[in-house]
Design an enzyme around this catalytic site. Structure first.
Site, PDB file in Angstrom:
ATOM      1  N   ASP A  45       4.543   0.260  12.150  1.00 41.32           N
ATOM      2  CA  ASP A  45       3.304  -0.279  11.582  1.00 41.32           C
ATOM      3  C   ASP A  45       3.059  -1.747  11.958  1.00 41.32           C
ATOM      4  O   ASP A  45       2.035  -2.313  11.574  1.00 41.32           O
ATOM      5  CB  ASP A  45       3.308  -0.140  10.045  1.00 41.32           C
ATOM      6  CG  ASP A  45       3.024   1.288   9.602  1.00 41.32           C
ATOM      7  OD1 ASP A  45       2.700   2.133  10.464  1.00 41.32           O
ATOM      8  OD2 ASP A  45       3.108   1.557   8.388  1.00 41.32           O
ATOM      9  N   ARG A  56      -8.731   0.110   4.466  1.00 44.80           N
ATOM     10  CA  ARG A  56      -7.754   1.030   3.874  1.00 44.80           C
ATOM     11  C   ARG A  56      -6.457   0.292   3.558  1.00 44.80           C
ATOM     12  O   ARG A  56      -5.727   0.693   2.649  1.00 44.80           O
ATOM     13  CB  ARG A  56      -7.446   2.175   4.849  1.00 44.80           C
ATOM     14  CG  ARG A  56      -8.598   3.122   5.084  1.00 44.80           C
ATOM     15  CD  ARG A  56      -8.159   4.286   5.950  1.00 44.80           C
ATOM     16  NE  ARG A  56      -6.821   4.699   5.571  1.00 44.80           N
ATOM     17  CZ  ARG A  56      -5.913   5.196   6.386  1.00 44.80           C
ATOM     18  NH1 ARG A  56      -6.203   5.387   7.650  1.00 44.80           N
ATOM     19  NH2 ARG A  56      -4.724   5.529   5.955  1.00 44.80           N
ATOM     20  N   LYS A  62       0.844  -1.203   0.000  1.00 41.36           N
ATOM     21  CA  LYS A  62       0.000   0.000   0.000  1.00 41.36           C
ATOM     22  C   LYS A  62       0.882   1.256   0.000  1.00 41.36           C
ATOM     23  O   LYS A  62       0.700   2.153  -0.827  1.00 41.36           O
ATOM     24  CB  LYS A  62      -0.893   0.009   1.247  1.00 41.36           C
ATOM     25  CG  LYS A  62      -1.576   1.341   1.497  1.00 41.36           C
ATOM     26  CD  LYS A  62      -2.447   1.313   2.735  1.00 41.36           C
ATOM     27  CE  LYS A  62      -1.756   1.646   4.022  1.00 41.36           C
ATOM     28  NZ  LYS A  62      -1.474   3.072   4.248  1.00 41.36           N
ATOM     29  N   ASN A  63       1.831   1.302   0.938  1.00 40.15           N
ATOM     30  CA  ASN A  63       2.596   2.540   1.087  1.00 40.15           C
ATOM     31  C   ASN A  63       3.513   2.806  -0.102  1.00 40.15           C
ATOM     32  O   ASN A  63       3.808   3.964  -0.408  1.00 40.15           O
ATOM     33  CB  ASN A  63       3.401   2.514   2.389  1.00 40.15           C
ATOM     34  CG  ASN A  63       2.500   2.701   3.610  1.00 40.15           C
ATOM     35  OD1 ASN A  63       1.321   3.039   3.469  1.00 40.15           O
ATOM     36  ND2 ASN A  63       3.047   2.483   4.792  1.00 40.15           N
ATOM     37  N   CYS A  92      -4.768   8.750   9.745  1.00 36.80           N
ATOM     38  CA  CYS A  92      -4.938   7.997  10.994  1.00 36.80           C
ATOM     39  C   CYS A  92      -4.717   8.896  12.202  1.00 36.80           C
ATOM     40  O   CYS A  92      -3.866   9.783  12.185  1.00 36.80           O
ATOM     41  CB  CYS A  92      -3.903   6.877  11.064  1.00 36.80           C
ATOM     42  SG  CYS A  92      -4.383   5.389  10.201  1.00 36.80           S
ATOM     43  N   ARG A 137       1.491  14.260  13.695  1.00 32.89           N
ATOM     44  CA  ARG A 137       1.894  14.002  12.307  1.00 32.89           C
ATOM     45  C   ARG A 137       1.923  15.246  11.413  1.00 32.89           C
ATOM     46  O   ARG A 137       1.142  15.376  10.480  1.00 32.89           O
ATOM     47  CB  ARG A 137       0.989  12.936  11.681  1.00 32.89           C
ATOM     48  CG  ARG A 137       1.007  11.649  12.455  1.00 32.89           C
ATOM     49  CD  ARG A 137       0.313  10.538  11.715  1.00 32.89           C
ATOM     50  NE  ARG A 137       1.149   9.987  10.655  1.00 32.89           N
ATOM     51  CZ  ARG A 137       0.784   8.945   9.901  1.00 32.89           C
ATOM     52  NH1 ARG A 137      -0.378   8.406  10.069  1.00 32.89           N
ATOM     53  NH2 ARG A 137       1.597   8.490   8.977  1.00 32.89           N
TER      54      ARG A 137
END
Ligand code: UD1
Length: 423
Positions: free
Chosen positions: A308, A400, A22-23, A118, A123
């Site tokens: 993560d 997601r 995903k990232n 999130c 952040r």
């Protein structure tokens, strides 16, 4: 809203295919903005975050088609006609800020909403902005938007990041490909997703060296061209499913898994009493005894233990023999899964960025609520080891980042189902 129901069901056995990251995909997609020619991404994961990035790029006038059931993304920014990334899309996903560097580098202007994402701490995006300013961008923060201009184009610069940031490294790297002169990124992130982006950009004609180390050098070029690139394996999905047999027992083979993507994590699993073995098709994971042993974990930038995977690792350690200490050094406020695990009978004490987890014999199923992407999957993992039924509410976070989680775990013997909600 959908719910996932998991019933602890003993050892697992079989294979789980691991998707593209995903990232990585979320940073490869905006790379299309750097060129007029088509970019084709293969091995793309089918996730709602990818659909959000698709919507964002389309709102800018790019064409994005999902082919082959979504595993191939055909992108083209030939018809780019809007340089404003709107709040309504950006707020859904923080990675949206990655359109800023490429748009600015190509056309000399961009307006991008400040992101949401999130709820795992403040952040900020200051490092992204400072890097672009160092390359000559003129930035103005107004009404929740970054208004960026570089009328004469960006120029190469030496950028020494005060802390390691994956996103800021990616934004700066993309912008630098079209800047005039040489850019040197110091204290750059070394994540596999950065390496994957550099490889794709190089196929597009960029001149980049040093990806995977903390110094990346980019020689700007006048234009980039089209390319086809396979998205690297998702190391976080890989690590998550490695934890399934660790927590429930049995042996599972993760197809496409690579040890170099999860070395620090695999080392902790080994210490806990879980064997990780390379196979011709990926990685095989087996729990060696009935219970795992406590281990201490500190999250760090790659190649350290990934933040993560911290929530998922905590789910495992809740069932370990002994007391483990988990220290979260990347994001503040990333223990929101702890109160939910407590509802399942776990023993966890959180003080600031440190969680002390004392293993219990058996977790107990409960109704729990997902608060962010990785937290939600940690609750599903905990459910695999719990007595009775665990109902995970608000799983939209899960969608997601994990494709077909109930199918992948169901295929190795877990009792798991999705109950469709009304919306
Ligand atoms: C990426 C990943 C995310 C992962 C994180 C850390 C994507 C889409 N997301 O997020 O899943 O958890 O890396 O591995 O790839 N920071 C600042 N200022 C900035 C940028 C970051 O202070 O401008 C701080 C953050 O608050 C955090 C730390 O730097 O404390 C690392 O964040 P960063 O590596 O940038 O994470 P993301 O790229 O957002």
């Amino acid at each position: 809203m959908d719910r996932i129901v998991v019933t602890g069901n003993g050892p697992l056995s079989g294979q789980i295919p691991i998707a593209g990251a995903k990232n990585a995909c979320l940073t490869l997609m905006p790379a299309t903005l750097l060129s007029d020619e088509p970019l084709t991404l293969t091995n793309a994961p089918r996730l709602s975050d990818i659909r959000t990035m698709t919507t964002l790029l389309q709102s800018l006038g790019a064409e994005v088609s999902a082919l082959n059931g979504g595993q191939v993304l055909a992108l083209s920014s030939h018809g780019l006609n809007n340089h404003t990334a709107d709040y309504d899309i950006v707020r859904k996903m923080r990675a949206s800020i990655l359109v800023l560097g490429p748009m600015l580098a190509r056309d000399g202007h961009a307006i991008v909403s400040l992101p949401g994402g999130c709820a795992i701490g403040a952040r900020p995006v200051d490092l992204h902005l400072k890097a672009l300013e160092a390359m000559g961008a003129d930035l103005d923060l107004r009404d929740g938007y970054v208004h960026a201009k570089a009328p004469g184009g960006l120029r190469g610069a030496v950028i020494d990041f005060p802390m390691v940031s994956v996103g800021a490294t990616e934004n700066a790297m993309m912008a630098a490909t079209l800047a005039k002169g040489t850019t040197v990124l110091q204290n750059a992130a070394r994540e596999p997703e950065i390496v994957d982006l550099a490889r794709c950009l190089r196929k597009m004609g960029a001149q980049i060296e040093g990806e995977g180390t903390s110094t990346i050098t980019i020689q700007g070029v006048d234009r980039l061209h089209g390319a086809t690139h396979p998205v690297v394996t998702d190391r976080i999905e890989l690590g998550t499913y490695m934890l399934a047999p660790a927590i429930a027992g049995g042996e599972v083979e993760l197809l496409g898994g690579r040890l170099d993507l999860v070395a620090a994590f695999a080392e902790k699993l080994e210490q806990a009493g879980v064997s990780v073995r390379e196979t011709p098709a990926g990685l095989a994971v087996t729990r060696r005894a009935d219970r795992v042993q406590a281990v201490d974990v500190v999250t760090e930038p790659f190649p350290g233990f990934p933040t993560d995977l911290q929530a998922q690792m905590m789910a495992l350690l809740c069932c370990a023999e002994g007391t483990s200490v988990l220290e979260e050094r990347i994001f503040e406020n990333r223990f929101m899964h702890a109160p939910e695990l407590l509802r399942m009978g776990a023993k966890i004490d959180v003080h600031g960025g440190t969680a002390t987890v004392t293993g219990v014999d058996r977790l107990k199923g409960a109704k729990v609520m997902a608060t962010d992407l990785r937290a939600s999957v940690s609750l599903i993992l905990a459910g695999l080891a719990a007595e009775g039924e665990t109902i995970v509410n608000r799983v939209y976070h899960l969608d997601r980042g994990y494709e077909r989680v109930e199918e992948k775990l169901g295929n190795v013997g877990a009792r798991i189902e999705r109950i469709k909600g009304d919306d």
